[in-house]
Design a protein around this motif. Structure first.
Motif, PDB file in Angstrom:
ATOM      1  N   ARG A  70       5.983  -8.028   6.808  1.00 47.95           N
ATOM      2  CA  ARG A  70       4.730  -8.478   6.189  1.00 47.95           C
ATOM      3  C   ARG A  70       3.560  -7.869   6.954  1.00 47.95           C
ATOM      4  NH1 ARG A  70       8.534 -12.329   5.957  1.00 47.95           N
ATOM      5  NH2 ARG A  70       8.766 -13.503   4.016  1.00 47.95           N
ATOM      6  N   ILE A  71       2.745  -7.100   6.241  1.00 46.95           N
ATOM      7  CA  ILE A  71       1.570  -6.450   6.817  1.00 46.95           C
ATOM      8  C   ILE A  71       0.433  -6.531   5.795  1.00 46.95           C
ATOM      9  CG2 ILE A  71       2.844  -4.888   8.345  1.00 46.95           C
ATOM     10  CD1 ILE A  71       2.550  -2.717   6.194  1.00 46.95           C
ATOM     11  N   LYS A  72      -0.674  -5.886   6.082  1.00 51.78           N
ATOM     12  CA  LYS A  72      -1.762  -5.765   5.118  1.00 51.78           C
ATOM     13  C   LYS A  72      -1.923  -4.304   4.721  1.00 51.78           C
ATOM     14  CE  LYS A  72      -4.368  -9.857   6.364  1.00 51.78           C
ATOM     15  NZ  LYS A  72      -5.665 -10.378   6.796  1.00 51.78           N
ATOM     16  N   ASN A  91      -7.435  -4.741   1.480  1.00 48.07           N
ATOM     17  CA  ASN A  91      -6.645  -5.456   2.476  1.00 48.07           C
ATOM     18  C   ASN A  91      -5.735  -6.539   1.892  1.00 48.07           C
ATOM     19  OD1 ASN A  91      -6.011  -5.089   5.111  1.00 48.07           O
ATOM     20  ND2 ASN A  91      -7.380  -6.657   5.869  1.00 48.07           N
ATOM     21  N   MET A  92      -5.074  -6.207   0.781  1.00 48.31           N
ATOM     22  CA  MET A  92      -4.132  -7.151   0.185  1.00 48.31           C
ATOM     23  C   MET A  92      -2.870  -7.224   1.036  1.00 48.31           C
ATOM     24  SD  MET A  92      -2.362  -5.077  -2.984  1.00 48.31           S
ATOM     25  CE  MET A  92      -3.831  -5.017  -3.922  1.00 48.31           C
ATOM     26  N   PRO A  93      -2.154  -8.333   0.959  1.00 48.58           N
ATOM     27  CA  PRO A  93      -0.902  -8.438   1.715  1.00 48.58           C
ATOM     28  C   PRO A  93       0.169  -7.541   1.101  1.00 48.58           C
ATOM     29  CG  PRO A  93      -1.265 -10.423   0.414  1.00 48.58           C
ATOM     30  CD  PRO A  93      -2.475  -9.571   0.246  1.00 48.58           C
ATOM     31  N   VAL A 143      -0.978 -10.884  -4.256  1.00 50.81           N
ATOM     32  CA  VAL A 143      -2.267 -11.131  -4.892  1.00 50.81           C
ATOM     33  C   VAL A 143      -3.190 -11.953  -3.997  1.00 50.81           C
ATOM     34  CG1 VAL A 143      -1.385 -10.931  -7.237  1.00 50.81           C
ATOM     35  CG2 VAL A 143      -1.380 -13.157  -6.111  1.00 50.81           C
ATOM     36  N   GLY A 144      -2.662 -12.438  -2.905  1.00 54.02           N
ATOM     37  CA  GLY A 144      -3.474 -13.197  -1.968  1.00 54.02           C
ATOM     38  C   GLY A 144      -2.634 -13.691  -0.824  1.00 54.02           C
ATOM     39  N   GLY A 145      -3.302 -14.172   0.178  1.00 54.51           N
ATOM     40  CA  GLY A 145      -2.585 -14.715   1.320  1.00 54.51           C
ATOM     41  C   GLY A 145      -3.503 -14.817   2.521  1.00 54.51           C
TER      42      GLY A 145
END
Length: 104
Positions: free
Chosen positions: A12-14, A65-67, A46-48
């Motif tokens: 998990r990154i951006k 900068n979406m996840p 779509v968000g986080g």
């Protein structure tokens, strides 16, 4: 029905994360290909939010900068070979998890 024991590597990154001017997700995919990992999928969220704050998303076709989630299913031995290089790239700017899975 028989299942084959394999491992799921989830990173998990951006989207805007970079190392030396290059996008981290592209660098990770390159490491996976060179490590003979047969496939990987990059999922865009779509968000986080995380330790560094919320991901910013703009609706009109521009995403900032979406996840991202990179998912791999492979033998543990192959994953262990590439994991140190991936950990160096992700560092404290993301999350890496490893799970045993049954593949049908």
């Amino acid at each position: 029905m028989r299942t084959q024991k394999m491992w799921s590597l989830v990173i998990r990154i951006k989207k805007n994360d970079t190392v030396q001017g290059k996008r981290v997700h592209i660098l990770i995919l390159d490491i996976l290909k060179k490590g003979a990992i047969l496939g990987a999928t990059v999922w865009a969220g779509v968000g986080g939010y995380g330790r560094r704050g919320e991901s910013t998303i703009h609706v009109e076709g521009i995403s900032v900068n979406m996840p991202l989630v990179i998912e791999v299913i492979a033998d543990l031995e192959k994953i262990e070979k590439v994991l140190p290089d991936i950990k160096k790239l992700v560092d404290d700017n993301g999350l890496i998890t490893l799970h045993e899975v049954g593949v049908v």
